[in-house]
Design a protein around this motif. Structure first.
Motif, mmCIF file in Angstrom:
data_model
loop_
_atom_site.group_PDB
_atom_site.id
_atom_site.type_symbol
_atom_site.label_atom_id
_atom_site.label_comp_id
_atom_site.label_asym_id
_atom_site.label_seq_id
_atom_site.Cartn_x
_atom_site.Cartn_y
_atom_site.Cartn_z
ATOM 1 N N VAL B 96 0.836 -1.191 0.000
ATOM 2 C CA VAL B 96 0.000 0.000 0.000
ATOM 3 C C VAL B 96 0.875 1.248 0.000
ATOM 4 O O VAL B 96 1.936 1.261 0.623
ATOM 5 C CB VAL B 96 -0.868 0.004 1.278
ATOM 6 C CG1 VAL B 96 -1.568 1.332 1.455
ATOM 7 C CG2 VAL B 96 -1.867 -1.138 1.243
ATOM 8 N N VAL B 97 0.447 2.273 -0.704
ATOM 9 C CA VAL B 97 1.183 3.536 -0.609
ATOM 10 C C VAL B 97 0.285 4.557 0.069
ATOM 11 O O VAL B 97 -0.928 4.537 -0.114
ATOM 12 C CB VAL B 97 1.616 4.118 -1.977
ATOM 13 C CG1 VAL B 97 2.597 3.202 -2.656
ATOM 14 C CG2 VAL B 97 0.420 4.402 -2.851
ATOM 15 N N ILE B 98 0.892 5.420 0.835
ATOM 16 C CA ILE B 98 0.151 6.494 1.476
ATOM 17 C C ILE B 98 0.645 7.799 0.868
ATOM 18 O O ILE B 98 1.847 8.077 0.876
ATOM 19 C CB ILE B 98 0.396 6.518 2.998
ATOM 20 C CG1 ILE B 98 -0.032 5.186 3.623
ATOM 21 C CG2 ILE B 98 -0.365 7.681 3.638
ATOM 22 C CD1 ILE B 98 0.270 5.066 5.107
ATOM 23 N N VAL B 99 -0.266 8.560 0.326
ATOM 24 C CA VAL B 99 0.111 9.831 -0.286
ATOM 25 C C VAL B 99 -0.397 10.974 0.585
ATOM 26 O O VAL B 99 -1.582 11.027 0.919
ATOM 27 C CB VAL B 99 -0.492 9.963 -1.698
ATOM 28 C CG1 VAL B 99 0.045 11.217 -2.383
ATOM 29 C CG2 VAL B 99 -0.173 8.728 -2.530
ATOM 30 N N GLY B 100 0.516 11.862 0.937
ATOM 31 C CA GLY B 100 0.152 12.977 1.810
ATOM 32 C C GLY B 100 0.563 12.668 3.233
ATOM 33 O O GLY B 100 -0.187 12.105 4.006
ATOM 34 N N SER B 157 -1.538 -1.952 -5.678
ATOM 35 C CA SER B 157 -2.876 -1.808 -6.241
ATOM 36 C C SER B 157 -3.817 -1.062 -5.297
ATOM 37 O O SER B 157 -4.947 -0.756 -5.644
ATOM 38 C CB SER B 157 -3.456 -3.181 -6.590
ATOM 39 O OG SER B 157 -3.460 -4.017 -5.460
ATOM 40 N N ILE B 158 -3.326 -0.785 -4.099
ATOM 41 C CA ILE B 158 -4.150 -0.049 -3.141
ATOM 42 C C ILE B 158 -3.431 1.228 -2.714
ATOM 43 O O ILE B 158 -2.281 1.198 -2.274
ATOM 44 C CB ILE B 158 -4.432 -0.895 -1.882
ATOM 45 C CG1 ILE B 158 -5.185 -2.178 -2.262
ATOM 46 C CG2 ILE B 158 -5.239 -0.098 -0.870
ATOM 47 C CD1 ILE B 158 -5.470 -3.095 -1.077
ATOM 48 N N GLY B 159 -4.124 2.351 -2.858
ATOM 49 C CA GLY B 159 -3.535 3.625 -2.476
ATOM 50 C C GLY B 159 -4.369 4.331 -1.422
ATOM 51 O O GLY B 159 -5.594 4.246 -1.437
ATOM 52 N N VAL B 160 -3.695 4.996 -0.504
ATOM 53 C CA VAL B 160 -4.384 5.759 0.529
ATOM 54 C C VAL B 160 -4.093 7.234 0.301
ATOM 55 O O VAL B 160 -2.933 7.633 0.214
ATOM 56 C CB VAL B 160 -3.893 5.351 1.933
ATOM 57 C CG1 VAL B 160 -4.560 6.210 3.000
ATOM 58 C CG2 VAL B 160 -4.172 3.875 2.188
ATOM 59 N N ILE B 161 -5.132 8.024 0.199
ATOM 60 C CA ILE B 161 -4.963 9.455 -0.040
ATOM 61 C C ILE B 161 -5.241 10.222 1.242
ATOM 62 O O ILE B 161 -6.345 10.177 1.780
ATOM 63 C CB ILE B 161 -5.903 9.942 -1.159
ATOM 64 C CG1 ILE B 161 -5.528 9.254 -2.477
ATOM 65 C CG2 ILE B 161 -5.837 11.458 -1.303
ATOM 66 C CD1 ILE B 161 -6.428 9.630 -3.650
#
Lengths: 261, 261
Positions: B96-100, B157-161
């Motif tokens: 998972v990536v976390i953006v922000g 495939s999963i992103g956290v905004i």
DNA sequence: GGATGTGAAAGACTTCACAGCT
DNA sequence: AGCTGTGAAGTCTTTCACATCC
């Protein structure tokens, strides 16, 4: 007792479906944006698009509030903003306390949208004595010992729990005992509360797991449904299923959030 | 459809209701706790209580997964943990990536339950060059420029905004273009995504507004039903009502600073 | 003409209650 | 005897489609 399912003399009309209530904030946000752009009126179609729902649902939702639109024209933005705000109880000021000032609690305290509409952070509370007095988002953190006094002195009825899971129920009990009747729980645990107290939960891990479920399903279908057009990038072909509506965002169904114990 | 998977009669239904899916994580959490206490079996009644639902609902939910219980006995804890995990797709690892990476992003990165169940923070991404390289939760923050490469290299495939509302749609578009098909959105804005991409949102302000609605309703009933013992507490002080005001924590107010509700 | 407001139909979810298995 | 699994009934929500009104 009392509180719980009070028998009301069939006060007509106050029966707004829970699903509708959950969408009012969405409409309000879209309307506020329109208002800031000085848009005078909006049709159900346009507003629905901005809120990410379909227009039939929106009209049905509004019909529970009353007849605030004008046939052939649409809805007056300012008027609707006011009506929805009033319906949601945002024309009054709700003092809120946040318990548990870790990373998450601090993030919540700093959250701008918090103060902007109807909510005011009355106090930040943490169990760590070292935190006491330290300002977060311009508000000094107070020790848990003060919890009851803070609730009473500020007439707080809404509490936000951002503590570790292990402390949540205990904090919840104290909040409720002190008079809080609505709780927003960020701790990954099920809270038990007496009748008449509302609990809503926000749970990162649950949301991710739900996404994982669908993600897995997509992967399965992709593999099973051979590769038709998929030419370029990955782009989830995902094929069929998925009806028209593009994005019915979110936990949308709003599963079982409110649980009056 | 195609895919001639026409093997199984039923039971292994392809269609688990969304409401059920949303509760599986709840059951899983309760079961995990039981597992850690080495409880071998559990009845629908007990497990339902632990998960905060009623037993009929739980049994119905499980019936969509298959017949994993034993009549007269209950469910085998370990076995159920496995079955639910598998159903949710947690037996595999989801990068998972976390953006922000403001307060909220940092809070999410530090969230323990994250890594524990099938999810792994593959990267933290922020638009602020000053953040680049700085470690948060032991993971160095990377600049937004790297977004596409990170997604591809890690098969995310999963992103956290967790960006401010104003940046969310743009970030979303880039994530989707790079191959992300599931998004967890913490920014208070409606995201538009192409077909096949799932979006779930977590919105503090919406939750609070829903609570306020019920709180207001309670207050109204209280007044209408009058009496009750009450006495203390209450008198919600309700000071003056504040209007707009442009609060907004200037410095990395992190999360959604703008956009009230 | 054009968009709202709303009965009615369709669909989804929950609860009931009991047959059926251990 | 006890507890699961599930058809059926009940309730809530969404969608349809059109009469109604500006």
């Amino acid at each position: 007792m009392a509180t719980g399912r009070t028998h009301r003399p069939a006060t007509r009309s106050r029966g707004i479906p829970e699903a509708t209530v959950a969408r009012l904030p969405l409409y309000l946000r879209a309307l506020t944006a329109l208002s800031e752009r000085s848009v005078p009126t909006v049709s159900s179609e346009e507003l629905a698009a901005a809120a990410g729902v379909n227009s039939a649902k929106l009209r049905k939702d509004f019909s529970y509030l009353g007849s605030y639109g004008t046939r052939g024209v649409g809805y007056d933005v300012e008027y609707l903003v006011y009506q929805i705000s009033r319906e949601l109880g945002l024309t009054q000021d709700w003092p809120v306390v946040i318990v548990g000032i870790g990373n998450l609690g601090a993030a919540l305290a700093n959250y701008g949208g918090f103060a902007s509409r109807g909510f005011r952070v009355a106090a930040l509370i943490d169990a760590d004595p070292a935190m006491a007095g330290k300002p977060v988002a311009g508000i000094p953190v107070q020790h848990t010992d003060e919890l009851e006094a803070i609730i009473r002195d500020n007439g707080v009825s809404i509490g936000v729990i951002a503590t570790p899971a292990g402390a949540a129920q205990q904090v919840c009990d104290r909040l409720v005992a002190a008079g809080v009747t609505s709780i927003l729980n960020f701790a990954p645990t099920v809270l038990t509360v007496p009748d008449g107290v509302d609990v809503r939960k926000v749970d990162l891990s649950i949301e991710l797991q739900i996404l994982a479920f669908h993600e897995q399903r997509k992967a399965g279908e992709e593999a099973a449904a051979d590769v038709t057009q998929a030419a370029g990038t990955t782009n989830s072909a995902v094929a069929a299923k998925r009806e028209g509506s593009a994005t019915d965002q979110g936990p949308d169904g709003d599963v079982p959030a409110v649980m009056p114990a």
